[in-house]
Design an enzyme around this catalytic site. Structure first.
Site, PDB file in Angstrom:
ATOM      1  N   ASP A 226      32.033 -10.677  22.607  1.00  0.00           N
ATOM      2  CA  ASP A 226      33.158 -10.980  21.720  1.00  0.00           C
ATOM      3  C   ASP A 226      34.469 -10.700  22.449  1.00  0.00           C
ATOM      4  OD1 ASP A 226      33.805 -11.464  18.632  1.00  0.00           O
ATOM      5  OD2 ASP A 226      35.184  -9.940  19.387  1.00  0.00           O
ATOM      6  N   ASN A 234      45.897 -15.280  19.658  1.00  0.00           N
ATOM      7  CA  ASN A 234      46.281 -16.540  19.011  1.00  0.00           C
ATOM      8  C   ASN A 234      47.628 -16.426  18.315  1.00  0.00           C
ATOM      9  OD1 ASN A 234      44.177 -18.285  19.700  1.00  0.00           O
ATOM     10  ND2 ASN A 234      42.875 -17.557  18.034  1.00  0.00           N
ATOM     11  N   ASP A 243      42.304 -21.155  23.013  1.00  0.00           N
ATOM     12  CA  ASP A 243      41.282 -22.132  23.404  1.00  0.00           C
ATOM     13  C   ASP A 243      41.045 -22.106  24.903  1.00  0.00           C
ATOM     14  OD1 ASP A 243      41.064 -22.864  20.788  1.00  0.00           O
ATOM     15  OD2 ASP A 243      42.189 -24.733  20.969  1.00  0.00           O
ATOM     16  N   GLU A 269      35.126 -16.553  18.394  1.00  0.00           N
ATOM     17  CA  GLU A 269      35.264 -16.019  19.753  1.00  0.00           C
ATOM     18  C   GLU A 269      34.036 -15.224  20.171  1.00  0.00           C
ATOM     19  OE1 GLU A 269      37.182 -12.937  17.000  1.00  0.00           O
ATOM     20  OE2 GLU A 269      36.881 -15.105  17.077  1.00  0.00           O
TER      21      GLU A 269
END
Length: 352
Positions: A226, A234, A243, A269
């Site tokens: 993770d 983000n 991304d 993620e």
């Protein structure tokens, strides 16, 4: 014990649902497995077209040919039944192609039927068997028939046979190759995550099931990975940056692992690295290398993105859900311990 029949259709619903479920499962297998579908269709055609002839000949005293027809029918049905085991489907397809070709040759030469009967087998063999096997089997069948001039009424018919069979074989080969290519592309698209190119969760479920069925006694490991503080990444730098990190991690993982290893996007993620035939010691080395390479490949002027990992070695007898759950528990422990690290799960000895 006698059981009174139901007064309405409601009591029969469970049985109906059971049969519907079975039919749905059979239909799904045949839609997803072209080889199995063709094997099944082949066998049904043999049952429909050869079965009545076998019965007719046995009833009318033509015992030898009747027994031969019955043996061909039995071989097809037995092989088709074995083909429903996924481990045997590919082999059975090749064997069945050889059996079909041999049967056609024997029927033409023994029963003095038209050589054009080979056309009934050519296309099916190219679609059903591996290309090299289909080429070898079909070529042998055609050559054997073509070298028997007594089977043809004249030279023109002989030449017609060679021309028609040659063109049919060529177009069948092209068509079968095209079908396989398209199906492989569709399968690849369905198995991959659209953003990162990693395998998706459906592929993980399929691969884990197959791995535990075929090698459940061997040592396997998996890592639940993770990205740390991904929401913050983000929010501060935008989804494009997020991304990019997802794609970079997948690229590093897929470039730096062995051919047998697989990397999956589990959700958001979160990722899973499956390491078949690898103990925890080897998995730890792989994760350290992945973490180091992931940091090195990030832009030098950007804030370094890290990931946390939960490692779990497979315990013989446990389910894939239990295995994943142990890795997820270890991952949450790694998050609590400060992130950018890995924690391993203690092997489960109590299997539910």
């Amino acid at each position: 014990m006698l059981i009174s029949p139901p007064h309405n259709g409601i009591a029969r619903a469970p049985d109906q649902l059971t049969w519907r479920g079975r039919l749905s499962a059979v239909s799904g297998r045949m839609r997803n497995d072209l080889q199995l579908a063709i094997i099944t269709l082949y066998s049904l055609c043999v049952l429909v077209f050869i079965g009545p002839f076998a019965v007719y000949r046995l009833v009318n005293g033509d015992i030898v040919i009747g027994i031969a027809d019955s043996l061909i029918l039995f071989c097809f049905l037995a092989l088709a039944a074995l083909a429903w085991n996924p481990r045997w489907t590919r082999l059975i397809a090749n064997v069945l192609a050889a059996v079909a070709a041999l049967g056609v040759v024997l029927v033409i030469m023994v029963l003095d039927l038209s050589p054009m009967w080979v056309l009934s087998t050519l296309v099916g063999n190219f679609l059903m068997a591996e290309r090299r096997v289909a080429l070898a089997v079909n070529s042998s069948m055609v050559i054997i028939i073509a070298l028997q001039p007594d089977l043809f009424q004249n030279t023109a018919e002989h030449a017609t046979f060679v021309s028609v069979v040659g063109m049919t074989s060529l177009f069948s080969l092209i068509f079968a190759s095209r079908v396989r290519t398209q199906r492989a592309k569709l399968h690849e698209l369905a198995a991959r995550d659209g953003l990162t190119g990693a395998f998706n969760r459906r592929s993980l479920d399929t691969d884990l099931t197959q791995l535990l069925e075929t090698g459940s006694r061997q040592t396997h490991s998996l890592a639940m990975i993770d990205l740390d503080d991904f929401k913050k990444l983000n929010d501060e730098l935008g989804h494009e940056r997020g991304d990019h990190m997802l794609k970079l991690l997948c690229k590093v993982a897929m470039d730096g692992t062995r051919g047998a290893d697989r990397f999956y996007r589990y959700g958001g993620e979160e990722f899973v690295l499956l390491l078949p035939e690898t103990p925890l010691a080897g998995a730890k080395v792989a994760l350290k290398n992945l973490s180091r390479q992931f940091k090195q490949d990030q832009p030098a002027d950007a804030h370094a993105v890290t990931f946390s990992t939960g490692l779990a070695e497979y315990t013989p007898g446990e389910s894939q859900d239990a295995w994943l759950s142990r890795a997820d528990t270890a991952l949450r422990q790694a998050k609590r311990d400060g992130k950018d690290c890995y924690r391993q799960s203690i092997s489960s000895r109590t299997i539910e």
